[in-house]
Design an enzyme around this catalytic site. Structure first.
Site, PDB file in Angstrom:
ATOM      1  N   TYR A 180      82.232  50.155  32.646  1.00  0.00           N
ATOM      2  CA  TYR A 180      82.737  49.341  33.448  1.00  0.00           C
ATOM      3  C   TYR A 180      81.737  48.167  34.136  1.00  0.00           C
ATOM      4  CZ  TYR A 180      83.394  49.305  38.432  1.00  0.00           C
ATOM      5  OH  TYR A 180      83.180  48.777  40.026  1.00  0.00           O
ATOM      6  N   LYS A 239      83.714  44.567  34.591  1.00  0.00           N
ATOM      7  CA  LYS A 239      83.262  43.811  35.357  1.00  0.00           C
ATOM      8  C   LYS A 239      82.961  42.589  34.667  1.00  0.00           C
ATOM      9  CE  LYS A 239      85.364  46.169  39.216  1.00  0.00           C
ATOM     10  NZ  LYS A 239      86.528  45.716  38.626  1.00  0.00           N
TER      11      LYS A 239
HETATM   12  P1  NAP Z   1      88.659  53.849  45.308  1.00  0.00           P
HETATM   13  O1  NAP Z   1      88.419  54.279  46.835  1.00  0.00           O
HETATM   14  O2  NAP Z   1      88.223  54.365  44.570  1.00  0.00           O
HETATM   15  O3  NAP Z   1      90.334  52.798  45.355  1.00  0.00           O
HETATM   16  C1  NAP Z   1      90.907  52.504  43.984  1.00  0.00           C
HETATM   17  C2  NAP Z   1      91.499  52.421  44.008  1.00  0.00           C
HETATM   18  O4  NAP Z   1      92.925  51.538  43.038  1.00  0.00           O
HETATM   19  C3  NAP Z   1      92.732  54.223  44.286  1.00  0.00           C
HETATM   20  O5  NAP Z   1      93.631  54.486  44.923  1.00  0.00           O
HETATM   21  C4  NAP Z   1      93.296  54.421  42.833  1.00  0.00           C
HETATM   22  O6  NAP Z   1      94.447  55.161  43.162  1.00  0.00           O
HETATM   23  C5  NAP Z   1      93.646  52.980  42.200  1.00  0.00           C
HETATM   24  N1  NAP Z   1      93.787  52.560  41.017  1.00  0.00           N
HETATM   25  C6  NAP Z   1      93.091  53.619  39.890  1.00  0.00           C
HETATM   26  N2  NAP Z   1      93.873  53.159  38.855  1.00  0.00           N
HETATM   27  C7  NAP Z   1      95.053  52.597  39.086  1.00  0.00           C
HETATM   28  C8  NAP Z   1      95.873  52.424  37.995  1.00  0.00           C
HETATM   29  N3  NAP Z   1      96.360  52.470  37.213  1.00  0.00           N
HETATM   30  N4  NAP Z   1      97.261  51.497  39.410  1.00  0.00           N
HETATM   31  C9  NAP Z   1      97.427  50.783  39.842  1.00  0.00           C
HETATM   32  N5  NAP Z   1      96.164  51.667  40.980  1.00  0.00           N
HETATM   33  C10 NAP Z   1      95.235  52.401  40.497  1.00  0.00           C
HETATM   34  O7  NAP Z   1      87.960  52.164  44.958  1.00  0.00           O
HETATM   35  P2  NAP Z   1      86.414  51.003  45.411  1.00  0.00           P
HETATM   36  O8  NAP Z   1      85.662  51.302  46.075  1.00  0.00           O
HETATM   37  O9  NAP Z   1      88.117  50.910  46.669  1.00  0.00           O
HETATM   38  O10 NAP Z   1      86.841  49.757  44.570  1.00  0.00           O
HETATM   39  C11 NAP Z   1      87.965  49.338  44.843  1.00  0.00           C
HETATM   40  C12 NAP Z   1      87.221  48.054  43.635  1.00  0.00           C
HETATM   41  O11 NAP Z   1      85.986  48.006  44.014  1.00  0.00           O
HETATM   42  C13 NAP Z   1      87.644  48.556  42.387  1.00  0.00           C
HETATM   43  O12 NAP Z   1      87.677  47.552  41.510  1.00  0.00           O
HETATM   44  C14 NAP Z   1      86.015  48.610  42.053  1.00  0.00           C
HETATM   45  O13 NAP Z   1      85.799  49.175  40.871  1.00  0.00           O
HETATM   46  C15 NAP Z   1      85.218  47.692  42.433  1.00  0.00           C
HETATM   47  N6  NAP Z   1      84.140  47.945  43.423  1.00  0.00           N
HETATM   48  C16 NAP Z   1      84.319  49.143  44.059  1.00  0.00           C
HETATM   49  C17 NAP Z   1      82.372  49.085  44.617  1.00  0.00           C
HETATM   50  C18 NAP Z   1      82.411  50.481  45.593  1.00  0.00           C
HETATM   51  O14 NAP Z   1      80.755  50.501  45.428  1.00  0.00           O
HETATM   52  N7  NAP Z   1      83.090  51.102  45.608  1.00  0.00           N
HETATM   53  C19 NAP Z   1      81.170  48.425  43.948  1.00  0.00           C
HETATM   54  C20 NAP Z   1      81.805  47.495  42.979  1.00  0.00           C
HETATM   55  C21 NAP Z   1      83.042  47.103  42.724  1.00  0.00           C
HETATM   56  P3  NAP Z   1      93.907  57.196  43.222  1.00  0.00           P
HETATM   57  O15 NAP Z   1      93.198  57.085  43.875  1.00  0.00           O
HETATM   58  O16 NAP Z   1      95.719  58.098  42.790  1.00  0.00           O
HETATM   59  O17 NAP Z   1      93.423  56.896  41.456  1.00  0.00           O
END
Ligand code: NAP
Length: 257
Positions: A158, A162
């Site tokens: 990851y 990133k």
């Molecule tokens: P999340 O709640 O897990 O949502 C991610 C979404 O992406 C889910 O709806 C998932 O679908 C979808 N997804 C996964 N694989 C995919 C694919 N191959 N094609 C299309 N859609 C796909 O994550 P989040 O926390 O909102 O994170 C969003 C972004 O922010 C990510 O890139 C994450 O790495 C980044 N981020 C998050 C945090 C944090 O603290 N939350 C911190 C830093 C960065 P499914 O539900 O079907 O799996």
């Protein structure tokens, strides 16, 4: 052809991983700012539910099922957006997954899956959308990086993805700038979503404890919410941000280094 360069109300945005979490919040915010929004997610029902929330609030949105790591699926999704809403000129590469493990236990599948969704996905989506941006002479790309780009135990895959998003962002900014397209990255810290619940479960810590303990380590003494990230995305996608490109904005409740 509608003129998205001069008319913000005509702008069409794609948010990947828009079915929930940060992506859904970004979609709601861009719709509130006047854009038509396509929420691209793995499952049609998740994408539709997020789109329904936007339309219920008076916005324009569609849900599109696609896997961003698959070339054909991406071509189909971008084609569908063009047919249903118009040519997309705003792209938020947000879809993401976790497959955490210490290096000695990390499988090749875990490595490939994470690099595939984050990096290959952002590459495929950006390559498909840039054509429309160049045609319109205007565009915005926002890539989701993470504070994990600076290194995080158990996240070799990851954090590599990133950190890669940051280099990808800067290179696209250089290549697409002459066509009126800006490209920036947001690196969130701890944002309360399903992804965090997944981490708490892996570490066998109750979610409430995980959130409380995390907040104590953050300068502003709270964990982040999806809307905190959506506000940063809205800025990068705005007209006013036209002279800001190739940047990485940490949205983490404090400085990180
Ligand atoms: P999340 O709640 O897990 O949502 C991610 C979404 O992406 C889910 O709806 C998932 O679908 C979808 N997804 C996964 N694989 C995919 C694919 N191959 N094609 C299309 N859609 C796909 O994550 P989040 O926390 O909102 O994170 C969003 C972004 O922010 C990510 O890139 C994450 O790495 C980044 N981020 C998050 C945090 C944090 O603290 N939350 C911190 C830093 C960065 P499914 O539900 O079907 O799996």
């Amino acid at each position: 052809m509608t003129d998205q360069r001069t008319d913000p109300e005509q702008r069409i945005a794609i948010v990947t991983g828009g079915g929930r979490g940060i992506g859904a919040a970004v979609g709601r915010r861009l719709a509130r700012d006047g854009m038509a929004v396509a929420l691209v997610d793995l499952r049609q029902e998740d994408a539709d539910a997020a789109a329904a929330e936007i339309t219920a609030a008076g916005g324009r949105a569609v849900g599109v099922a696609a896997d961003v790591s698959d070339e054909e699926s991406v071509a189909g999704a971008v084609g569908r957006v063009e047919a249903e809403l118009g040519a997309p000129t705003v792209l938020v590469n947000n879809a993401g997954i976790l497959r955490d493990n210490l290096l000695f236990k990390m499988s090749v599948d875990d490595w490939d899956a994470v690099l595939g969704v984050h990096l290959r996905g952002a590459f495929l989506m950006s390559r498909a959308v840039q054509k429309h941006q160049v045609d319109q002479g205007w565009g915005r790309i926002v890539n989701l990086s993470s504070s994990s780009a600076l290194g995080n135990r158990g996240q070799a895959n990851y954090s590599a993805a990133k950190a890669g998003m940051q280099g990808f962002t800067k290179t696209l900014a250089i290549e697409l700038g002459p066509f009126g397209v800006t490209v920036n990255a947001i690196a969130p810290g701890f944002i309360e979503t399903a992804m965090i619940a997944q981490t708490a479960e892996r570490m066998k810590v109750p979610l409430e404890t995980f959130l409380t303990e995390a907040a104590k380590q953050i300068a502003v003494r709270r964990v982040g919410q999806p809307d905190d990230v959506a506000a940063a995305a809205a800025y990068f996608c705005s007209e006013e941000a036209g002279y800001v490109s190739g940047q990485v904005l940490y949205v983490a409740g404090g400085p990180l280094s």
